[in-house]
Every structure is written in structure tokens, then in C-alpha cells.
Design an enzyme around this catalytic site. Structure first.
Site, PDB file in Angstrom:
ATOM      1  N   SER A 118       0.842  -1.193   0.000  1.00 53.78           N
ATOM      2  CA  SER A 118       0.000   0.000   0.000  1.00 53.78           C
ATOM      3  C   SER A 118       0.874   1.240   0.000  1.00 53.78           C
ATOM      4  O   SER A 118       1.984   1.224   0.543  1.00 53.78           O
ATOM      5  CB  SER A 118      -0.897   0.021   1.240  1.00 53.78           C
ATOM      6  OG  SER A 118      -1.567   1.267   1.371  1.00 53.78           O
ATOM      7  N   TYR A 175      -1.533   0.835  10.914  1.00 51.10           N
ATOM      8  CA  TYR A 175      -1.690   0.171   9.620  1.00 51.10           C
ATOM      9  C   TYR A 175      -0.529   0.492   8.689  1.00 51.10           C
ATOM     10  O   TYR A 175       0.055  -0.397   8.065  1.00 51.10           O
ATOM     11  CB  TYR A 175      -3.010   0.624   8.983  1.00 51.10           C
ATOM     12  CG  TYR A 175      -3.256   0.093   7.599  1.00 51.10           C
ATOM     13  CD1 TYR A 175      -3.707  -1.207   7.396  1.00 51.10           C
ATOM     14  CD2 TYR A 175      -3.055   0.904   6.475  1.00 51.10           C
ATOM     15  CE1 TYR A 175      -3.941  -1.687   6.117  1.00 51.10           C
ATOM     16  CE2 TYR A 175      -3.282   0.420   5.200  1.00 51.10           C
ATOM     17  CZ  TYR A 175      -3.731  -0.878   5.019  1.00 51.10           C
ATOM     18  OH  TYR A 175      -3.955  -1.356   3.750  1.00 51.10           O
TER      19      TYR A 175
END
Length: 250
Positions: free
Chosen positions: A143, A156
Site C-alpha cells: 500500500s 496500519y
């Protein structure tokens, strides 16, 4: 094994309910894959009908990202079902809320286990199999959140940063074996997992991420961004002074 034209025949999706992962698997089926293994906690449930309609056989396996002791067995079970693994899509993860993680460190640690250490365990098991085969690609869904970690989602983002670094190192370890790793760096993707997150600039759909993966597989890429514009955008963000980044990352 890949056929005489080099097409993918078998796909293992780790995270068998992931919308992005399923879009990648569907794209590969449309391009000729005929065996798909969906691995997820509790099994993946009923496979999307499109797989069967396109002529692919689908299998389901139990896979728990937090149970590292079982990961090698999951990979072995997939091989028992379909033979050599041409493409393994590593697509599992949780997003969660930063505020909740700060209030509950145990929940944060569990999320980090799913988003990072689970990938280390199963990634090494997959790499061992691909090395033994002498071919195959591990597709790792990283990501842009890990390219430069923001205050707004640093639990995260830090796990994704670790995963991205792990995937790059794993790719180097496989160099020359015939197997390889493709790192995928999506930006904001509208899915069930991200429904609580405000959309970010340059969003993508699961299908668009799948298109990027398909191009990367065909072209022998080591990294793809989805969409491509995020690569120069984050090159600039890496150079941004930290004080400014701190304000923007709230």
C-alpha cells in the site's frame, strides 16, 4: 504449470474474500487460469459464479493469518489440490481505526500480526514452494500507506511499510531461481474494508488494481503502483519536510 504459451493455469488467493484479491483472480481466470484456490479464515465460502462461468474450477481452504503454525500446511494443501502454483496472491489484511488502536494496544498488536507477521510466515512458505518449482509469482498487496507513514493511520501504515520491505527482500532472495515477487502499491481503493475511510486523491477500483497486476505479471515488473500517477506523487511526498508532512497526515 504454465502452458506452452506461458499462460497462468493455477492461482492461490490468500485472503479469499478480499475484493481486490478476487478481482485479480478473476482477471487471471479471464486470461486463462483454470484452477483457483481461495484461502480464508473459516474457508472462503461460495466462490464467485463468474469463475465457473469462465471455465475455472474453484477450491476453498481454511487459512488463519494469525496462526503461523498452519501456514506451510496451507501452501502444501493448495499444491495437493492444483499442483504447481503459478500465481499466489497475498491479499489478506485489516484496516481498522487508528483511534481504536491507540485506545486498545492489544487490538493494535493483533492487527499488526495480520498485516505484517502473517505475511512473513506465509510468504516464506510460498517462496520455498516457488523456489522448489523453479517458477511462479508471489503477488504481494502492499500500500502507499507504507511508503511514508501518516499520523492518521500509523499502526496500519507501519505494518504495510514492513510488509513492503519484506516483499522486496524476498524478491531479492528469489532472484535467479525462476520465481519472483511482484509488489503492488495501491492508493485508496473503495472496498468494504475501506468504507469508513474518506476517499483520497487518485482512487482506484479493485478492477483497476487487477489491471495493474495483470500488466505487471505480463511485463515482468517487480513493483506496480495503482494508479501509476501515485509513483511520482509519493516520490515528492518522501522529500516533504517532516513538519509539513505531520500537518498533512492528520
Amino acid at each position: 504449470m504454465r502452458d506452452s504459451l506461458g499462460s497462468v493455469r493455477t492461482v492461490l488467493l490468500l485472503g479469499g474474500r478480499s475484493e481486490i484479491g478476487l478481482a485479480v483472480a478473476e482477471r487471471l481466470v479471464r486470461e486463462g487460469a483454470r484452477e483457483v484456490v481461495l484461502a480464508a479464515r473459516g474457508g472462503a465460502g461460495e466462490a464467485p459464479g463468474v469463475f465457473g462461468a469462465l471455465g475455472a474450477t474453484t477450491h476453498s481452504l481454511e487459512f488463519d493469518a494469525e496462526d503461523a503454525d498452519t501456514h506451510a500446511a496451507v501452501v502444501a494443501a493448495a499444491v495437493e489440490l492444483v499442483g504447481d502454483l503459478d500465481v499466489v496472491v497475498d491479499a489478506f489484511g485489516v484496516l481498522g481505526e487508528q483511534a481504536e488502536y491507540e485506545a486498545d494496544p492489544l487490538a493494535a498488536a493483533r492487527a499488526a500480526t495480520v498485516n505484517y507477521t502473517g505475511h512473513v510466515s506465509v510468504g516464506l512458505a510460498v517462496a520455498a514452494r516457488l523456489r522448489e518449482q523453479g517458477h511462479g509469482v508471489l503477488v504481494v498487496l502492499s500500500s502507499v500507506a507504507g511508503v511514508r507513514v501518516r499520523r492518521a493511520n500509523f499502526v496500519y501504515g507501519s505494518a504495510k511499510a514492513g510488509l513492503d520491505g519484506f516483499a522486496q527482500g524476498l524478491a531479492d532472495s528469489l532472484h535467479g531461481t525462476g520465481a519472483r515477487v511482484l509488489v503492488v502499491r495501491p492508493g485508496y481503493v473503495a472496498t468494504r474494508m475501506s468504507r469508513h475511510v474518506d476517499p483520497a486523491p487518485f482512487p482506484a477500483t479493485p478492477g483497476q488494481v487487477a489491471d495493474s497486476v495483470s500488466r505487471g505479471l505480463r511485463g515482468g515488473a517487480t513493483t506496480v503502483w495503482a494508479p501509476r500517477v501515485l509513483q511520482p506523487v509519493f516520490a515528492g511526498m518522501r522529500m516533504m519536510p517532516r513538519a509539513l508532512w505531520r500537518r498533512l497526515g492528520r
